[in-house]
Design a protein around this motif. Sequence first.
Motif, mmCIF file in Angstrom:
data_model
loop_
_atom_site.group_PDB
_atom_site.id
_atom_site.type_symbol
_atom_site.label_atom_id
_atom_site.label_comp_id
_atom_site.label_asym_id
_atom_site.label_seq_id
_atom_site.Cartn_x
_atom_site.Cartn_y
_atom_site.Cartn_z
ATOM 1 N N CYS A 20 -21.189 71.404 -16.590
ATOM 2 C CA CYS A 20 -22.578 70.126 -17.033
ATOM 3 C C CYS A 20 -22.870 70.744 -17.798
ATOM 4 O O CYS A 20 -22.754 72.059 -18.299
ATOM 5 C CB CYS A 20 -23.616 69.504 -16.079
ATOM 6 S SG CYS A 20 -23.524 69.232 -13.882
ATOM 7 N N HIS A 21 -23.283 69.960 -18.896
ATOM 8 C CA HIS A 21 -23.348 70.675 -20.421
ATOM 9 C C HIS A 21 -24.467 69.825 -21.152
ATOM 10 O O HIS A 21 -24.963 68.683 -20.865
ATOM 11 C CB HIS A 21 -22.251 69.779 -21.168
ATOM 12 C CG HIS A 21 -20.768 70.132 -20.930
ATOM 13 N ND1 HIS A 21 -20.162 71.500 -21.006
ATOM 14 C CD2 HIS A 21 -19.999 69.832 -19.898
ATOM 15 C CE1 HIS A 21 -18.808 71.470 -20.431
ATOM 16 N NE2 HIS A 21 -19.096 70.370 -19.567
ATOM 17 N N THR A 22 -25.517 70.597 -21.422
ATOM 18 C CA THR A 22 -26.473 70.592 -22.583
ATOM 19 C C THR A 22 -25.728 69.475 -24.214
ATOM 20 O O THR A 22 -24.986 70.065 -24.246
ATOM 21 C CB THR A 22 -28.173 70.970 -22.738
ATOM 22 O OG1 THR A 22 -26.820 72.009 -23.685
ATOM 23 C CG2 THR A 22 -28.381 71.598 -21.251
ATOM 24 N N GLN A 23 -27.152 69.100 -24.605
ATOM 25 C CA GLN A 23 -25.910 68.379 -25.945
ATOM 26 C C GLN A 23 -25.734 69.700 -26.802
ATOM 27 O O GLN A 23 -24.510 69.325 -27.359
ATOM 28 C CB GLN A 23 -27.647 67.755 -26.588
ATOM 29 C CG GLN A 23 -27.054 67.132 -27.885
ATOM 30 C CD GLN A 23 -26.351 65.774 -27.932
ATOM 31 O OE1 GLN A 23 -26.096 64.949 -26.805
ATOM 32 N NE2 GLN A 23 -25.015 66.451 -27.918
ATOM 33 N N ASN A 24 -26.927 70.852 -26.553
ATOM 34 C CA ASN A 24 -26.456 72.392 -27.342
ATOM 35 C C ASN A 24 -24.567 72.349 -27.000
ATOM 36 O O ASN A 24 -24.534 72.949 -27.695
ATOM 37 C CB ASN A 24 -27.218 72.666 -27.194
ATOM 38 C CG ASN A 24 -28.238 73.113 -28.076
ATOM 39 O OD1 ASN A 24 -28.623 72.684 -29.138
ATOM 40 N ND2 ASN A 24 -29.811 73.066 -27.929
ATOM 41 N N TRP A 49 -19.111 73.110 -28.699
ATOM 42 C CA TRP A 49 -17.687 72.929 -28.071
ATOM 43 C C TRP A 49 -17.468 72.243 -29.381
ATOM 44 O O TRP A 49 -16.071 72.506 -29.800
ATOM 45 C CB TRP A 49 -18.393 72.392 -26.903
ATOM 46 C CG TRP A 49 -16.467 72.042 -26.382
ATOM 47 C CD1 TRP A 49 -15.715 72.613 -26.501
ATOM 48 C CD2 TRP A 49 -16.292 70.901 -25.273
ATOM 49 N NE1 TRP A 49 -14.362 71.559 -25.670
ATOM 50 C CE2 TRP A 49 -14.780 71.267 -24.642
ATOM 51 C CE3 TRP A 49 -17.308 70.358 -24.459
ATOM 52 C CZ2 TRP A 49 -14.508 70.174 -24.089
ATOM 53 C CZ3 TRP A 49 -16.886 69.050 -23.669
ATOM 54 C CH2 TRP A 49 -15.037 69.375 -23.046
ATOM 55 N N ALA A 50 -18.051 71.004 -29.916
ATOM 56 C CA ALA A 50 -17.044 70.194 -30.599
ATOM 57 C C ALA A 50 -17.425 71.059 -32.388
ATOM 58 O O ALA A 50 -15.935 71.304 -32.641
ATOM 59 C CB ALA A 50 -18.467 69.966 -31.105
ATOM 60 N N ASP A 51 -17.697 71.974 -31.989
ATOM 61 C CA ASP A 51 -17.920 73.275 -33.508
ATOM 62 C C ASP A 51 -16.957 74.017 -33.068
ATOM 63 O O ASP A 51 -15.880 74.372 -34.043
ATOM 64 C CB ASP A 51 -19.452 73.463 -33.165
ATOM 65 C CG ASP A 51 -19.837 73.144 -34.353
ATOM 66 O OD1 ASP A 51 -19.930 72.279 -34.843
ATOM 67 O OD2 ASP A 51 -21.442 73.639 -33.862
ATOM 68 N N ASN A 63 -15.454 75.321 -20.810
ATOM 69 C CA ASN A 63 -15.648 73.886 -21.579
ATOM 70 C C ASN A 63 -15.051 72.963 -21.754
ATOM 71 O O ASN A 63 -14.827 72.160 -20.569
ATOM 72 C CB ASN A 63 -16.140 74.276 -22.719
ATOM 73 C CG ASN A 63 -17.723 74.683 -23.707
ATOM 74 O OD1 ASN A 63 -18.357 74.535 -22.341
ATOM 75 N ND2 ASN A 63 -17.416 75.070 -24.603
ATOM 76 N N GLY A 64 -13.371 73.942 -22.123
ATOM 77 C CA GLY A 64 -11.894 72.390 -22.264
ATOM 78 C C GLY A 64 -11.768 73.468 -23.371
ATOM 79 O O GLY A 64 -11.367 74.978 -23.274
ATOM 80 N N PRO A 65 -10.436 73.027 -23.956
ATOM 81 C CA PRO A 65 -10.182 73.243 -25.367
ATOM 82 C C PRO A 65 -10.931 73.369 -26.084
ATOM 83 O O PRO A 65 -11.947 73.218 -25.796
ATOM 84 C CB PRO A 65 -9.214 72.058 -25.576
ATOM 85 C CG PRO A 65 -10.275 70.865 -25.535
ATOM 86 C CD PRO A 65 -10.519 71.205 -24.038
ATOM 87 N N GLY A 66 -10.486 73.993 -26.811
ATOM 88 C CA GLY A 66 -11.208 75.604 -27.983
ATOM 89 C C GLY A 66 -11.628 76.792 -27.911
ATOM 90 O O GLY A 66 -11.821 77.388 -27.812
#
Length: 465
Positions: free
Chosen positions: A100-104, A109-111, A239-242
């Motif tokens: 589970c992920h928060t918005q932060n 993760w996107a960064d 998280n996944g990739p990255g």
Amino acid sequence: MEVFDAAELWSRDQIEHTQLTRLKATVAHVRKSEFYRRRLDEAGVTPESITSLDDIRRIPFTTKQDLRDQYPTGLLCVPRSEIVRMHCSSGTTGSPVAICHTQNDINSWADLMARCLYMVGVRRDDVFQNMSGYGLFTGGLGIHFGAERLGCMTIPAGPGNSRRQIKLAKDFKTTVAHILPSYALILGEHLRNMGEDPRDFPLRIAVVGAEPYTVEFRRRIEELFDMKAYNSYGLSEMNGPGVAFECQNQNGLHVWEDAYLPEIVDPKTGEPVPDGEIGELVMTCLCRQGMPILRYRTRDLTRFLPGECSCGRHHRRIDRILGRADDMFIIKGVYHALSFSPVSYQLRILKYLKLMAYRRLSHSKNLRKISDAKFTFHKCVQDSYSRRISEHFKKFCKIVQHFLRRLVIRHTSGNIFNLCLFLIHFCLHISSFPELTLILLSYQHMFICSYVHYTSLLFAVNTFI
């Protein structure tokens, strides 16, 4: 050197100082989970007791079974109202694993993913076509949001449908793609069947991963499309990739150590191994709020590459994944552990490839027994020296395809590689199938260097159906 994030250029002292600070904060944060509070109390670990990075060894490992036992939200460290997304494994081998992920968490993760893409040369004016699956699988959305964070025009094409993929790439002049290595080869064949040269395709960069492939296979993809292909590593639990990514030197994958604390340990003893020695990768989240995980045993086998990378980044590099520490397969509902390692077993495969290439095939009608698998197959190719692929062989190909995809095997995530080592192993013992041997030999680039790529068999089988 241009970078997306200044943390990419941190010195080792800066990286390690940040890791220690964030490790203490994470140890304090995970105590909001009953599971980790109990674990840490039993081990006598508190944030104050963490005085160096070496103290991480005092923290017990977290395993896949632990995550399954805590499904669905036993590891949450924030109120449910702060969770904005979850990703989940398929659960084919038991209880699924939910993260589970928060918005932060999503923003971080996107960064990280944007950092990876920028490192290999992706820029705002690129058109990014994501040929990966969306949904509970982390690969699609993870890389998608990274591309958008860079400002790229992002096409959520999803997997398959080659004609549509080609049309989208041509119409919108796609320059960067996220694609499975095996599918890149298939896409190139589609272009050739359409009478086009894949090198005229607008692609200049491919992000590849999610399945094992060799250096030689990567080189073939690059030459096919006249582009560069960069390896990605990630896992849903982190998280996944990255998590780690190649730089433009293509000499190992940089782990973003400001966000993760990686270790490589002996799979049996759990003790750290020296740089350059193969062991099991263990990962700790340093920035996640919703569901941070301490010392997760990934079961992936790799090694830290010694020395600094000439790109100028000081984040440590890991080698491509060399196999799994917990390989197993299921036949008709029964678990079978594999008693060999992928790294050593590939040598057997290469040996059989060479032997089968030159040995004189016997006309004997006797079946060759596969001692390791305890399987026997009836002879279905009547003329061993015929150049024509017989209908019997086509039927055999369909059987193999069905065996791999649906019928007998149900595999754990990441272990399909060794399942197909097993299949190829007994196929190569059968002297009655020279055509299959020749097909495997014709794709032997997939067997060289690191490990056997299972899609080589699927691709070969599909070619004749």
